[in-house]
Design a protein around this motif. Structure first.
Motif, PDB file in Angstrom:
ATOM      1  N   PHE A   1      15.489   6.684  31.860  1.00 45.57           N
ATOM      2  CA  PHE A   1      15.386   8.079  31.457  1.00 45.57           C
ATOM      3  C   PHE A   1      14.119   8.725  32.006  1.00 45.57           C
ATOM      4  O   PHE A   1      14.008   9.958  32.034  1.00 45.57           O
ATOM      5  CB  PHE A   1      15.420   8.201  29.937  1.00 45.57           C
ATOM      6  CG  PHE A   1      16.776   7.900  29.337  1.00 45.57           C
ATOM      7  CD1 PHE A   1      17.890   8.636  29.701  1.00 45.57           C
ATOM      8  CD2 PHE A   1      16.934   6.881  28.413  1.00 45.57           C
ATOM      9  CE1 PHE A   1      19.141   8.373  29.165  1.00 45.57           C
ATOM     10  CE2 PHE A   1      18.176   6.614  27.853  1.00 45.57           C
ATOM     11  CZ  PHE A   1      19.279   7.352  28.233  1.00 45.57           C
ATOM     12  N   SER A   2      13.153   7.920  32.428  1.00 43.15           N
ATOM     13  CA  SER A   2      11.934   8.474  33.022  1.00 43.15           C
ATOM     14  C   SER A   2      12.045   8.659  34.526  1.00 43.15           C
ATOM     15  O   SER A   2      11.146   9.199  35.160  1.00 43.15           O
ATOM     16  CB  SER A   2      10.739   7.567  32.708  1.00 43.15           C
ATOM     17  OG  SER A   2      10.930   6.279  33.265  1.00 43.15           O
TER      18      SER A   2
ATOM     19  N   LEU B   1      18.675  17.176  25.151  1.00 45.84           N
ATOM     20  CA  LEU B   1      17.270  17.577  25.097  1.00 45.84           C
ATOM     21  C   LEU B   1      16.332  16.375  25.200  1.00 45.84           C
ATOM     22  O   LEU B   1      15.281  16.448  25.850  1.00 45.84           O
ATOM     23  CB  LEU B   1      17.000  18.356  23.806  1.00 45.84           C
ATOM     24  CG  LEU B   1      17.579  19.770  23.751  1.00 45.84           C
ATOM     25  CD1 LEU B   1      17.433  20.359  22.356  1.00 45.84           C
ATOM     26  CD2 LEU B   1      16.924  20.684  24.784  1.00 45.84           C
ATOM     27  N   LYS B   2      16.700  15.266  24.572  1.00 49.31           N
ATOM     28  CA  LYS B   2      15.863  14.070  24.647  1.00 49.31           C
ATOM     29  C   LYS B   2      15.885  13.494  26.064  1.00 49.31           C
ATOM     30  O   LYS B   2      14.840  13.052  26.576  1.00 49.31           O
ATOM     31  CB  LYS B   2      16.340  13.023  23.629  1.00 49.31           C
ATOM     32  CG  LYS B   2      15.519  11.732  23.613  1.00 49.31           C
ATOM     33  CD  LYS B   2      14.052  11.988  23.319  1.00 49.31           C
ATOM     34  CE  LYS B   2      13.777  12.386  21.891  1.00 49.31           C
ATOM     35  NZ  LYS B   2      12.303  12.428  21.616  1.00 49.31           N
ATOM     36  N   VAL B   3      17.040  13.521  26.735  1.00 52.94           N
ATOM     37  CA  VAL B   3      17.113  13.067  28.129  1.00 52.94           C
ATOM     38  C   VAL B   3      16.188  13.908  29.004  1.00 52.94           C
ATOM     39  O   VAL B   3      15.426  13.376  29.823  1.00 52.94           O
ATOM     40  CB  VAL B   3      18.569  13.128  28.646  1.00 52.94           C
ATOM     41  CG1 VAL B   3      18.611  12.915  30.159  1.00 52.94           C
ATOM     42  CG2 VAL B   3      19.429  12.077  27.951  1.00 52.94           C
ATOM     43  N   LEU B   4      16.246  15.225  28.836  1.00 47.25           N
ATOM     44  CA  LEU B   4      15.390  16.110  29.620  1.00 47.25           C
ATOM     45  C   LEU B   4      13.915  15.886  29.303  1.00 47.25           C
ATOM     46  O   LEU B   4      13.066  15.878  30.198  1.00 47.25           O
ATOM     47  CB  LEU B   4      15.764  17.568  29.368  1.00 47.25           C
ATOM     48  CG  LEU B   4      17.153  18.014  29.830  1.00 47.25           C
ATOM     49  CD1 LEU B   4      17.373  19.482  29.504  1.00 47.25           C
ATOM     50  CD2 LEU B   4      17.359  17.765  31.309  1.00 47.25           C
TER      51      LEU B   4
ATOM     52  N   LYS C   1      16.431  22.914  29.928  1.00 48.80           N
ATOM     53  CA  LYS C   1      16.245  23.102  28.490  1.00 48.80           C
ATOM     54  C   LYS C   1      16.757  24.472  28.068  1.00 48.80           C
ATOM     55  O   LYS C   1      17.355  24.620  26.988  1.00 48.80           O
ATOM     56  CB  LYS C   1      14.765  22.949  28.146  1.00 48.80           C
ATOM     57  CG  LYS C   1      14.463  23.092  26.664  1.00 48.80           C
ATOM     58  CD  LYS C   1      12.985  22.930  26.381  1.00 48.80           C
ATOM     59  CE  LYS C   1      12.682  23.117  24.898  1.00 48.80           C
ATOM     60  NZ  LYS C   1      11.239  22.987  24.597  1.00 48.80           N
ATOM     61  N   GLU C   2      16.553  25.475  28.921  1.00 54.04           N
ATOM     62  CA  GLU C   2      17.020  26.826  28.607  1.00 54.04           C
ATOM     63  C   GLU C   2      18.547  26.876  28.524  1.00 54.04           C
ATOM     64  O   GLU C   2      19.104  27.589  27.683  1.00 54.04           O
ATOM     65  CB  GLU C   2      16.520  27.821  29.659  1.00 54.04           C
ATOM     66  CG  GLU C   2      15.020  28.079  29.623  1.00 54.04           C
ATOM     67  CD  GLU C   2      14.179  26.897  30.122  1.00 54.04           C
ATOM     68  OE1 GLU C   2      13.024  26.765  29.667  1.00 54.04           O
ATOM     69  OE2 GLU C   2      14.697  26.101  30.961  1.00 54.04           O
TER      70      GLU C   2
ATOM     71  N   GLU D   1      15.779  10.728  39.091  1.00 55.23           N
ATOM     72  CA  GLU D   1      17.019  10.575  39.858  1.00 55.23           C
ATOM     73  C   GLU D   1      18.159  10.015  39.013  1.00 55.23           C
ATOM     74  O   GLU D   1      19.293   9.931  39.486  1.00 55.23           O
ATOM     75  CB  GLU D   1      16.772   9.668  41.065  1.00 55.23           C
ATOM     76  CG  GLU D   1      15.755  10.220  42.057  1.00 55.23           C
ATOM     77  CD  GLU D   1      16.114  11.633  42.512  1.00 55.23           C
ATOM     78  OE1 GLU D   1      17.287  11.868  42.875  1.00 55.23           O
ATOM     79  OE2 GLU D   1      15.223  12.501  42.484  1.00 55.23           O
ATOM     80  N   THR D   2      17.877   9.597  37.793  1.00 54.46           N
ATOM     81  CA  THR D   2      18.922   9.078  36.911  1.00 54.46           C
ATOM     82  C   THR D   2      19.773  10.222  36.394  1.00 54.46           C
ATOM     83  O   THR D   2      19.263  11.197  35.833  1.00 54.46           O
ATOM     84  CB  THR D   2      18.307   8.302  35.728  1.00 54.46           C
ATOM     85  OG1 THR D   2      17.634   7.148  36.234  1.00 54.46           O
ATOM     86  CG2 THR D   2      19.381   7.867  34.746  1.00 54.46           C
ATOM     87  N   LYS D   3      21.088  10.113  36.586  1.00 47.16           N
ATOM     88  CA  LYS D   3      22.021  11.178  36.207  1.00 47.16           C
ATOM     89  C   LYS D   3      22.819  10.747  34.978  1.00 47.16           C
ATOM     90  O   LYS D   3      23.404   9.665  34.956  1.00 47.16           O
ATOM     91  CB  LYS D   3      22.969  11.482  37.366  1.00 47.16           C
ATOM     92  CG  LYS D   3      22.255  12.048  38.594  1.00 47.16           C
ATOM     93  CD  LYS D   3      23.241  12.353  39.708  1.00 47.16           C
ATOM     94  CE  LYS D   3      22.528  12.945  40.926  1.00 47.16           C
ATOM     95  NZ  LYS D   3      23.484  13.243  42.020  1.00 47.16           N
ATOM     96  N   VAL D   4      22.852  11.640  33.994  1.00 45.19           N
ATOM     97  CA  VAL D   4      23.478  11.345  32.714  1.00 45.19           C
ATOM     98  C   VAL D   4      24.621  12.321  32.464  1.00 45.19           C
ATOM     99  O   VAL D   4      24.423  13.544  32.504  1.00 45.19           O
ATOM    100  CB  VAL D   4      22.455  11.435  31.567  1.00 45.19           C
ATOM    101  CG1 VAL D   4      23.105  11.056  30.239  1.00 45.19           C
ATOM    102  CG2 VAL D   4      21.244  10.547  31.842  1.00 45.19           C
ATOM    103  N   LEU D   5      25.809  11.785  32.225  1.00 43.85           N
ATOM    104  CA  LEU D   5      26.969  12.591  31.833  1.00 43.85           C
ATOM    105  C   LEU D   5      27.047  12.614  30.311  1.00 43.85           C
ATOM    106  O   LEU D   5      26.982  11.557  29.674  1.00 43.85           O
ATOM    107  CB  LEU D   5      28.258  11.998  32.396  1.00 43.85           C
ATOM    108  CG  LEU D   5      28.393  11.926  33.916  1.00 43.85           C
ATOM    109  CD1 LEU D   5      29.715  11.256  34.284  1.00 43.85           C
ATOM    110  CD2 LEU D   5      28.326  13.319  34.523  1.00 43.85           C
TER     111      LEU D   5
END
Length: 456
Positions: free
Chosen positions: A220-221, A241-244, A270-271, A224-228
């Protein structure tokens, strides 16, 4: 006995049965406990008559499934949605038994709700429904008996109305509901808890997918890690929000009308999430958030719409990942699938993920079931109950630290038990977390039932 008209409950029961099979082979005496635990201690069904703003009466079906109280008061949400029926609530209550057991907090399992649809209703109509619903439900719940919470369709507004109705009917202020406002008995971090807890659980999984701790691995840090992520309610919003916050990219969100996909490789901001949160409060559709870099796909779910991703987090509702979509996630390079929703994957999808895990190697997918990975929400509900009993309130930092500890211990338990009972051998094969979660939760509940004399 499971009825043919209860497909969701049968699916949940069959998952537990298949996962605990290696445990029952070693400990056949627990077979009796399995037969008993699948029957609710009590099922309450009632009618709810409420008036709309024109004075016209309407009738809904109300339910509370009090499934198992071996570890504590019945604990589980109230779902308000037109699809609510007894099969769905029995499946949710059954899952809740073992999920609550994995938190380490003294809570039994239950679930309830109604086929009432809050969408399109005025605040006054929702208030009148909640008061009518609580008029019957109040007979069956209490701070030491059954403590409902929110769920789909039941947010802070509904919890407030339900609590106010209970207080008037019973003339007592007790922690009978969780998810309350933070100024009148609620806990800080409760709205965020399921989404945050999901990410904390995934953080415990990730090091096993990156044995060399490479800075270029899934993390998560790693930007380049992509989360669906599917869904756009509380769980999805706070997971995103936590991923961001941690530094990775969120590539999708969705609702019942379609999926919103990031197509410019920058992901959601975030927006964007804040706009979606405001939109959901107005019961809007996500297509209103389309901008350059975000594409709307009507009638679609995210899983087949992205060519490459690393982590998939189903956060919408049950059975939202099919076998075909599971294969699409493998093709996209996803390594970690963790459920923010309850029973988010079909059994066929789970079979695909588990087959990939058993095959091992650098492209194996590791799957975490919702009863483990999304238990953070009910864990903080348990912490809210503790705060109410002590008539105090912990800080946001205190609650978040406790939540992290609960998710870390939950992962450690599911990993250890999964390693003990997974049939695969080999250093490159990760243990089955779905096996670990089901066996660990079942054994804890069954042992308490035996000590209470429910079986012997």
């Amino acid at each position: 006995m499971v009825l043919a008209s209860e497909p969701e409950f049968e699916q949940a029961r069959n998952e537990l049965a298949s996962c605990i099979a290696p445990f029952l082979e070693k400990h056949p005496e627990y077979a009796t406990a399995f037969e008993i635990v699948q029957v609710p201690e009590r099922v309450i069904q009632f009618r709810v008559v409420w008036e709309d703003d024109q004075g016209k009466p309407h009738v809904q079906r109300g339910y509370r499934v009090q499934f198992n109280s071996s570890l504590g008061p019945y604990k589980g949400g109230l779902r308000l949605h037109p699809t609510v029926n007894l099969s769905i609530l029995k499946f949710l209550g059954f899952e809740q038994i073992f999920k609550n057991a994995l938190t380490g907090i003294n809570m039994g399992g239950g679930k309830g709700g109604s086929d009432f649809d809050p969408k399109g209703k005025s605040d006054n109509e929702i208030r009148r429904f909640c008061y009518a619903f609580m008029q019957e439900l109040s007979r069956h719940i209490g701070a030491d008996t059954d403590v409902p919470a929110g769920d789909i369709g039941t947010g802070g507004r509904e919890i407030g109305f339900l609590f106010g109705a209970y207080k008037k009917l019973r003339n007592e202020w007790v922690g009978v509901l969780t998810g309350k406002g933070p100024t009148w008995g609620g806990s800080f971090t409760r709205p965020e808890a399921t989404g945050y807890g999901l990410i904390y659980y995934c953080q415990e999984m990730i090091p096993y997918l990156n044995p060399t701790n490479s800075s270029s691995g899934i993390s998560f840090s790693n930007p380049e890690t992509k989360v669906l992520i599917s869904g756009s309610g509380n769980v999805a919003q706070y997971a995103a929000l936590k991923v961001l916050e941690l530094g990775a990219k969120v590539m999708s969100l969705s609702d019942s009308k379609g999926a919103l996909i990031a197509c410019d490789d920058k992901g959601f901001t975030k927006e964007d999430i804040e706009k979606i949160a405001a939109l959901k409060l107005k019961q809007g559709v996500l297509d209103a958030v389309v901008r350059d870099g975000l594409e709307w796909h009507a009638g679609k779910r995210p899983w087949t719409l992205v060519a490459q991703a690393d982590i998939a987090l189903p956060c919408a509702t049950q059975n939202e990942v099919s076998e075909e979509e599971a294969h699409a996630l493998l093709k996209a390079g996803v390594r970690l699938v963790a459920e923010g929703s309850n029973m988010g994957c079909t059994q066929e999808a789970i079979d695909v993920f588990e087959a990939s895990r058993r095959a091992g190697g650098e492209s194996a997918v590791w799957y975490a079931p919702g009863k483990a990975s999304n238990c953070g929400g009910v864990a903080v509900s348990g912490l809210e109950m503790a705060q109410n009993s002590a008539r105090l309130q912990w800080t946001t930092e205190e609650v978040d630290d406790k939540l992290k500890g609960i998710m870390q211990r939950c992962f450690a338990t599911t990993y250890k038990v999964g390693a003990e009972y997974s049939v695969e051998q080999g250093s490159s094969v990760l243990p089955s977390l779905v096996v670990g979660a089901n066996i660990a939760g079942f054994k804890k509940v069954a042992d308490a039932m035996r000590e209470h004399g429910d079986w012997w």
